[in-house]
Design an enzyme around this catalytic site. Structure first.
Site, short mmCIF file in Angstrom:
data_model
loop_
_atom_site.label_atom_id
_atom_site.label_comp_id
_atom_site.label_asym_id
_atom_site.label_seq_id
_atom_site.Cartn_x
_atom_site.Cartn_y
_atom_site.Cartn_z
N LYS A 143 -32.81 -18.97 20.53
CA LYS A 143 -32.49 -20.23 21.23
C LYS A 143 -30.99 -20.27 21.56
O LYS A 143 -30.59 -20.70 22.64
CB LYS A 143 -32.90 -21.43 20.37
CG LYS A 143 -32.41 -22.78 20.89
CD LYS A 143 -33.09 -23.13 22.19
CE LYS A 143 -32.64 -24.38 22.91
NZ LYS A 143 -31.80 -25.36 22.36
N HIS A 201 -30.39 -18.03 24.42
CA HIS A 201 -30.89 -18.76 25.60
C HIS A 201 -29.81 -19.70 26.13
O HIS A 201 -29.52 -19.72 27.33
CB HIS A 201 -32.15 -19.54 25.23
CG HIS A 201 -32.51 -20.63 26.21
ND1 HIS A 201 -31.85 -21.84 26.24
CD2 HIS A 201 -33.44 -20.68 27.19
CE1 HIS A 201 -32.36 -22.58 27.22
NE2 HIS A 201 -33.32 -21.90 27.80
N ASN A 202 -29.21 -20.46 25.24
CA ASN A 202 -28.18 -21.41 25.68
C ASN A 202 -26.96 -20.70 26.23
O ASN A 202 -26.36 -21.15 27.20
CB ASN A 202 -27.78 -22.32 24.52
CG ASN A 202 -28.82 -23.38 24.23
OD1 ASN A 202 -30.00 -23.19 24.54
ND2 ASN A 202 -28.42 -24.46 23.63
N SER A 245 -36.72 -25.88 23.75
CA SER A 245 -35.89 -26.07 24.94
C SER A 245 -36.66 -26.79 26.03
O SER A 245 -37.88 -26.68 26.12
CB SER A 245 -35.41 -24.72 25.45
OG SER A 245 -34.63 -24.92 26.62
N GLU A 293 -27.75 -19.62 29.61
CA GLU A 293 -27.71 -20.81 30.47
C GLU A 293 -26.27 -21.09 30.92
O GLU A 293 -26.03 -21.37 32.10
CB GLU A 293 -28.28 -21.97 29.65
CG GLU A 293 -28.30 -23.31 30.32
CD GLU A 293 -28.81 -24.38 29.35
OE1 GLU A 293 -29.83 -24.16 28.66
OE2 GLU A 293 -28.17 -25.44 29.27
#
Ligand code: 2AM
Length: 491
Positions: free
Chosen positions: A185, A188-189, A131, A192
């Protein structure tokens, strides 16, 4: 043939791949570069990589021959069939213990499958979240590797030196087994998406609710960026709001209000539904983008559906702005609480030993959600690696209590104004549900039993001869339905 010199190979010379190679080269590693279209290898060596230690390869065979053992090869190619195709092409040239690393945006079930397939052949596989975009790849991304645990000692030094550093600590650690790197990941997105939606709602309240101009909103965000909300996304929001078009009008006001999405937020929401975990904030963030996308329909609706008369704000403006900061902070705590709940639940299901403090540390720098806040999450999990939820941690428990009054005032006011706050509101609804000893699911169970004989259990201490303990009970609510429960017949 001379002894191999390459510390690591990288396949895929798009911008991310090129930048990651240059970054690893800066950290002292010799990288061997390959690309399907091999002219890109020559272009890269003649331009961006000129004067570096980077080596080129014009075939998979040459790439593998140039690598020290155990070979380590990072794939940075389009997610999907291209990854499987390269794995297939590499296999004949690899030996036991060699490591294939997929640094692309792969969906985690693919990484689970690839780990199992390669391990069965004596090879090792790592699926790594990367990232931070092009800039991160060049100067220090957040790296989230997971997969064959035996691969970690061999790649640790390269990964931890290549990643971003915060206070001398790398934003890279071993995540866990099989597809966990890509899973983390993905979360994480999703987080976000949530952070961005919360910031957008705060902007909307400041603009349409309080009537503040973009330039002043930028100043508010700049102030917030010095406190508990200190983060990359708040910082760039302030910069965006200050950015004027040539006519002096804030550029952001000229941007069409239809949000795009590439799908990782949706993956997280789907994973949450599959796991049966209430990750409501990310869900709302995805749905808010969906609602934004039907602009034409919204325009038609705006002509025929009226909201409340928006009264000018008569209270203490600065107090309300402070409340809004607390509302944003509390909602963010809930979003991360939910994200970590999801990871815990999936880890349980898939038998992953996830390193939660490590995950928070990986997200502290290098990536889009980087923030001071993630340092506090790291501390919480360092204190207690089995922490059930962030809300049980002393620091976050106090923070959310302190934020609560302002958080409620902001949502109440937004409701009266008719300004939508899906992310703020769902965070508060989750908070109120989570802290409730009793929720009205008793009625839902009664309804299910009434219309479908789905049975229910009785509250401990309320048992009697008709309502026995630890038993699935069906009641004949109407005198007509019979006494047979749904486990033995389906209506
Ligand atoms: P290319 O330069 O040969 O197109 C980003 O698109 C990277 O993924 C590029 O390095 C690109 O290689 C590679 N890529 C995309 N699709 C691919 C495929 N089907 N097979 C191999 N490489 C692919």
């Amino acid at each position: 043939m001379s002894a191999p010199v390459g510390d690591i190979g990288l396949i895929g010379l798009a911008v991310m791949g090129q930048n990651l190679i240059l970054n690893m080269n800066d950290k002292g590693f010799t990288v061997v570069a390959y690309n399907r279209t091999t002219s890109k290898v020559d272009d890269f060596l003649a331009n961006e990589a000129k004067g570096t230690k980077v080596q080129g390869a014009h075939s998979i065979q040459e790439l593998c021959a140039k690598l020290k053992r155990p070979r380590k090869i990072i794939l940075l190619v389009k997610a999907g069939p291209a990854v499987d195709s390269f794995i297939q092409q590499l296999e004949p040239y690899l030996e036991k213990g060699d490591i294939i690393i997929d640094g692309g945006n792969s969906h985690y079930p693919d990484s689970i499958r690839r780990t199992q397939e390669l391990e069965a052949k004596g090879l090792l596989f790592v699926g790594s979240g990367v990232s931070g975009g092009e800039e991160g790849a060049r100067h220090g991304p957040s790296l989230m590797p997971g997969g064959s645990t035996a691969a970690w000692p061999a790649i640790k030094e390269i990964f931890q030196k290549t990643s971003a550093q915060v206070n001398g600590e790398p934003c890279c650690d071993w995540v866990g087994e099989t597809g966990s790197g890509h899973y983390v990941k993905m979360v994480h997105n999703g987080i976000e998406y949530g952070d961005m939606q919360l910031i957008a709602e705060a902007y909307d309240i400041l603009k349409r609710g309080l009537g503040i101009h973009e330039s002043e909103i930028a100043d508010i965000f700049t102030t917030w960026n010095k406190g508990v909300l200190d983060s990359f996304l708040i910082e760039i929001t302030a910069n965006i709001l200050k950015f004027n078009d040539d006519d002096g009008v804030p550029l952001v006001t000229k941007i069409l209000d239809k949000a795009g999405q590439k799908g990782t937020g949706k993956w997280t929401a789907i994973a949450a539904l599959d796991a049966g975990t209430a990750v409501t904030l990310i869900g709302e963030a995805v749905f808010a983008r969906c609602l934004s996308a039907i602009k034409d329909e919204r325009v038609r609706a705006s002509k025929v559906i009226n909201g409340p008369q928006r009264e000018p704000f008569r209270g203490d403006k600065q107090q309300f702005i402070d409340d809004l900061e607390q509302a944003l902070y509390a909602s963010k705590i809930i979003s991360y609480t939910q994200g970590f709940m999801l990871m815990r639940e999936t880890a349980k299901e898939l038998n992953w030993n996830l390193n939660y403090a490590g995950i928070a540390r990986m997200w502290r720098g290098g990536c889009i959600i980087k923030s001071v806040f993630l340092g506090d999450i790291t501390s919480a999990y360092e204190k207690n690696k089995d922490l059930e939820s962030l809300l049980f941690d002393n620091f976050f428990n106090k923070a959310v209590h302190k934020a609560q009054p302002g958080w409620r005032r902001v949502i109440a006011q937004a409701c009266l104004w008719g300004i939508p706050t899906p992310a703020f509101s769902t965070a508060l609804a989750f908070f109120d549900g989570y802290r409730s000893e009793v929720v009205p699911a008793n009625l839902i169970q009664a309804q299910r039993d009434y219309f479908g004989a789905h049975t229910f259990r009785v509250v401990s201490g309320k048992e009697n001869s008709r309502l026995p303990k630890d038993t699935d009970i069906h009641i004949n609510w109407t005198g007509r339905g019979g006494n047979v429960s749904a486990s033995s017949y389906s209506a």
